[in-house]
Design an enzyme around this catalytic site. Structure first.
Site, PDB file in Angstrom:
ATOM      1  N   HIS A  30      13.734  25.187  23.484  1.00  0.00           N
ATOM      2  CA  HIS A  30      14.929  24.958  24.330  1.00  0.00           C
ATOM      3  C   HIS A  30      15.697  26.231  24.678  1.00  0.00           C
ATOM      4  O   HIS A  30      16.523  26.201  25.597  1.00  0.00           O
ATOM      5  CB  HIS A  30      15.916  24.006  23.644  1.00  0.00           C
ATOM      6  CG  HIS A  30      15.378  22.636  23.376  1.00  0.00           C
ATOM      7  ND1 HIS A  30      14.839  21.848  24.366  1.00  0.00           N
ATOM      8  CD2 HIS A  30      15.295  21.906  22.224  1.00  0.00           C
ATOM      9  CE1 HIS A  30      14.457  20.685  23.840  1.00  0.00           C
ATOM     10  NE2 HIS A  30      14.717  20.699  22.536  1.00  0.00           N
TER      11      HIS A  30
HETATM   12  O1  VJV Z   1      22.013  15.419  21.710  1.00  0.00           O
HETATM   13  C1  VJV Z   1      22.398  16.546  21.516  1.00  0.00           C
HETATM   14  C2  VJV Z   1      23.746  17.049  22.017  1.00  0.00           C
HETATM   15  C3  VJV Z   1      24.924  16.440  21.544  1.00  0.00           C
HETATM   16  C4  VJV Z   1      26.106  17.296  21.190  1.00  0.00           C
HETATM   17  C5  VJV Z   1      26.066  17.687  19.708  1.00  0.00           C
HETATM   18  N1  VJV Z   1      26.001  16.492  18.830  1.00  0.00           N
HETATM   19  C6  VJV Z   1      25.906  16.874  17.414  1.00  0.00           C
HETATM   20  C7  VJV Z   1      24.826  15.660  19.169  1.00  0.00           C
HETATM   21  C8  VJV Z   1      24.878  15.237  20.631  1.00  0.00           C
HETATM   22  C9  VJV Z   1      24.566  16.286  22.938  1.00  0.00           C
HETATM   23  N2  VJV Z   1      21.659  17.422  20.825  1.00  0.00           N
HETATM   24  C10 VJV Z   1      20.386  17.088  20.239  1.00  0.00           C
HETATM   25  C11 VJV Z   1      19.558  18.344  20.088  1.00  0.00           C
HETATM   26  C12 VJV Z   1      18.164  18.064  19.686  1.00  0.00           C
HETATM   27  C13 VJV Z   1      17.384  19.349  19.525  1.00  0.00           C
HETATM   28  C14 VJV Z   1      15.910  19.142  19.287  1.00  0.00           C
HETATM   29  C15 VJV Z   1      15.195  20.451  19.040  1.00  0.00           C
HETATM   30  C16 VJV Z   1      13.680  20.378  19.139  1.00  0.00           C
HETATM   31  O2  VJV Z   1      13.163  19.466  18.204  1.00  0.00           O
HETATM   32  O3  VJV Z   1      13.252  19.934  20.401  1.00  0.00           O
HETATM   33  C17 VJV Z   1      13.026  21.756  18.926  1.00  0.00           C
HETATM   34  C18 VJV Z   1      13.328  22.417  17.659  1.00  0.00           C
HETATM   35  C19 VJV Z   1      20.626  16.442  18.933  1.00  0.00           C
HETATM   36  N3  VJV Z   1      20.036  15.312  18.540  1.00  0.00           N
HETATM   37  C20 VJV Z   1      20.492  15.048  17.286  1.00  0.00           C
HETATM   38  C21 VJV Z   1      21.386  16.039  16.955  1.00  0.00           C
HETATM   39  N4  VJV Z   1      21.453  16.883  17.991  1.00  0.00           N
HETATM   40  C22 VJV Z   1      22.119  16.182  15.710  1.00  0.00           C
HETATM   41  C23 VJV Z   1      22.732  17.384  15.419  1.00  0.00           C
HETATM   42  C24 VJV Z   1      23.451  17.548  14.231  1.00  0.00           C
HETATM   43  C25 VJV Z   1      23.532  16.486  13.319  1.00  0.00           C
HETATM   44  C26 VJV Z   1      22.910  15.258  13.633  1.00  0.00           C
HETATM   45  C27 VJV Z   1      22.197  15.131  14.834  1.00  0.00           C
HETATM   46  C28 VJV Z   1      24.079  18.748  13.920  1.00  0.00           C
HETATM   47  C29 VJV Z   1      24.765  18.862  12.717  1.00  0.00           C
HETATM   48  C30 VJV Z   1      24.799  17.787  11.839  1.00  0.00           C
HETATM   49  N5  VJV Z   1      24.202  16.625  12.146  1.00  0.00           N
HETATM   50  C31 VJV Z   1      25.530  17.910  10.550  1.00  0.00           C
HETATM   51 ZN    ZN Z   2      12.206  18.078  19.274  1.00  0.00          ZN
END
Ligand code: VJV
Ligand code: ZN
Ligand code: CA
Length: 392
Positions: free
Chosen positions: A145
């Site tokens: 990403h």
């Molecule tokens: O969906 C999103 C972005 C948000 C804003 C931030 N919040 C935490 C979540 C919603 C819109 N981000 C995704 C990013 C996924 C990245 C995937 C990476 C790869 O596998 O493709 C390659 C390495 C997302 N989904 C879930 C989470 N973020 C998430 C983040 C956290 C969390 C729980 C879920 C961050 C910190 C903590 N818990 C404590």
């Molecule tokens: Zn992924």
């Protein structure tokens, strides 16, 4: 004991750095670099290390990272203090570069972590270019990403883009394939305007709900008049619950056709393990066998290949998949006992004690499959039509 020997007629290199695995994104952050330790533990206890050239990945230099990333972004990444240390917050820069939020926290040792991830993938690319390796494995990479001047979705440095840029120095055409459950947007965007790289991503697609929200079937690269990269991005948007059988059929139909039309001289395969059943962030019903069948299909094409890691948020499942995919790389998958070796460190993490737990063992109840056969066939048809524009 296991009698794993070197593969016949080709060479596999394995690029890891134990220092990378010690970094933490934060207590409950889904990304756990420690999954790499668990993967290595399985690879070693099965005796696979003897069949490959093992390298400790060095850290990529600033100049190497600068091949894709901007100076201002790298300068900030290198100097931004960790969030849990007293610091002067430069909120403007953090917003601009998307650093310091919950997805991309500024943790202690971040720059070292990023440069080691990129170093492993760059070493892998160099071994392929030098013909010293035919399949190079970089489980610490796959961070698809990251943008030129922006962190995104747990990714800060796009090691894949850096590695592909390296491959382009010695190969006319590179095929990028992405089986992470998320859309490989950073890699796609980086090569939007060239016909020397074709990108293919399979992912869950549900804009506004599932990250990053891009990668629809019709998104095939900017169709501006003089863009050689038009039609060189392929997206395979999927719904929850896809099975091994459907995924393997789709993967082989699409990659088979892409290979015939595009004739890649090297392959970069991102093996994000969050497409497996039971992943903390994923939504599919894939098992280790189905995920690994993609790696096997690519290997059988007989084209030099880099295999990257990527997502994967249930560490025991990540380790199972990446260890078995390492076995495929060295062609010893038939010699692997599904029962996890007794002497494996952290063996108790792999409950059910097998490399191939059943869907019921992983999930209890499998996720409802929202992918119809008709829709999958239509997608293959769309890809066939796109590929008519592609002539190498
Ligand atoms: O969906 C999103 C972005 C948000 C804003 C931030 N919040 C935490 C979540 C919603 C819109 N981000 C995704 C990013 C996924 C990245 C995937 C990476 C790869 O596998 O493709 C390659 C390495 C997302 N989904 C879930 C989470 N973020 C998430 C983040 C956290 C969390 C729980 C879920 C961050 C910190 C903590 N818990 C404590
Ligand atoms: Zn992924
Ligand atoms: Ca993907």
């Amino acid at each position: 004991t296991y009698n794993i020997t070197r593969p016949k007629g080709y060479n596999v290199s394995f690029h890891t750095n134990p220092e990378m695995e010690k970094h933490h994104f934060g207590q409950t952050h889904p990304m756990k670099p420690w999954r790499l330790t668990l993967t290595k533990s399985l690879v070693t206890s099965y005796g696979m290390s003897f069949a490959m050239d093992n390298y400790v990945a060095r850290a990529a230099t600033y100049e190497e990272l600068n091949m894709f990333h901007s100076n201002d972004y790298l300068d900030y990444l290198g100097t931004a203090p960790a969030e849990d240390t007293p610091r002067d917050v430069d909120t403007d820069k953090e917003v601009k570069y998307n650093l310091g939020g919950s997805d991309c926290p500024l943790f202690y040792g971040l720059y070292d972590y990023c440069s080691m991830s990129a170093g492993g993938s760059l070493d892998a690319a160099r071994k392929i270019c030098a013909k010293q390796s035919d399949i190079a494995v970089s489980w610490g990479g796959g961070l698809h990403h990251a943008k030129r001047s922006e962190a995104s979705g747990f990714c800060y440095i796009n090691d894949i883009v850096l590695a592909i840029l390296q491959l382009l120095r010695c190969f006319p055409r590179v095929l990028y394939i992405d089986i992470d459950v998320h859309h490989g947007d950073g890699v796609e965007e980086a090569f939007f305007s060239t016909d020397r790289v074709m990108t293919v991503s399979f992912h869950k697609y549900q804009p506004e709900v599932f990250f990053p929200g891009t990668g629809g079937l019709e998104d095939n690269g900017p169709k501006s008049e003089h863009n050689p990269g038009a039609h060189h991005a392929i997206n395979v948007p999927l719904n929850d619950g896809i099975t091994d059988e459907q995924y393997e059929w789709l993967f082989q139909s699409i990659i088979g056709q892409v290979n015939e039309r595009f004739r890649p001289s090297a392959i970069a395969l991102q093996c994000g393990a969050d497409s497996l059943a039971g992943d903390r962030l994923g939504r599919f019903n894939l098992q280790v066998q189905g995920h690994a069948a993609c790696v096997n299909f690519c290997k059988k094409l007989g084209i030099p290949m880099i295999i990257f890691g990527g997502g994967g948020y249930t560490p025991r499942n990540v380790a199972r998949a990446w260890a078995f995919e390492t076995a495929i790389a060295i062609d010893c998958q038939d010699k692997i006992d599904p029962v996890i070796p007794m002497h494996t460190p952290w063996r108790d993490h792999f409950h059910h004690e097998t490399l191939f737990p059943t869907l019921e063992q992983i999930l209890g109840e499998p996720r409802a499959n929202k992918n119809t056969q008709k829709r999958l066939q239509d997608m293959v048809q769309h890809v066939t039509e796109q590929l008519r524009f592609v002539n190498f």
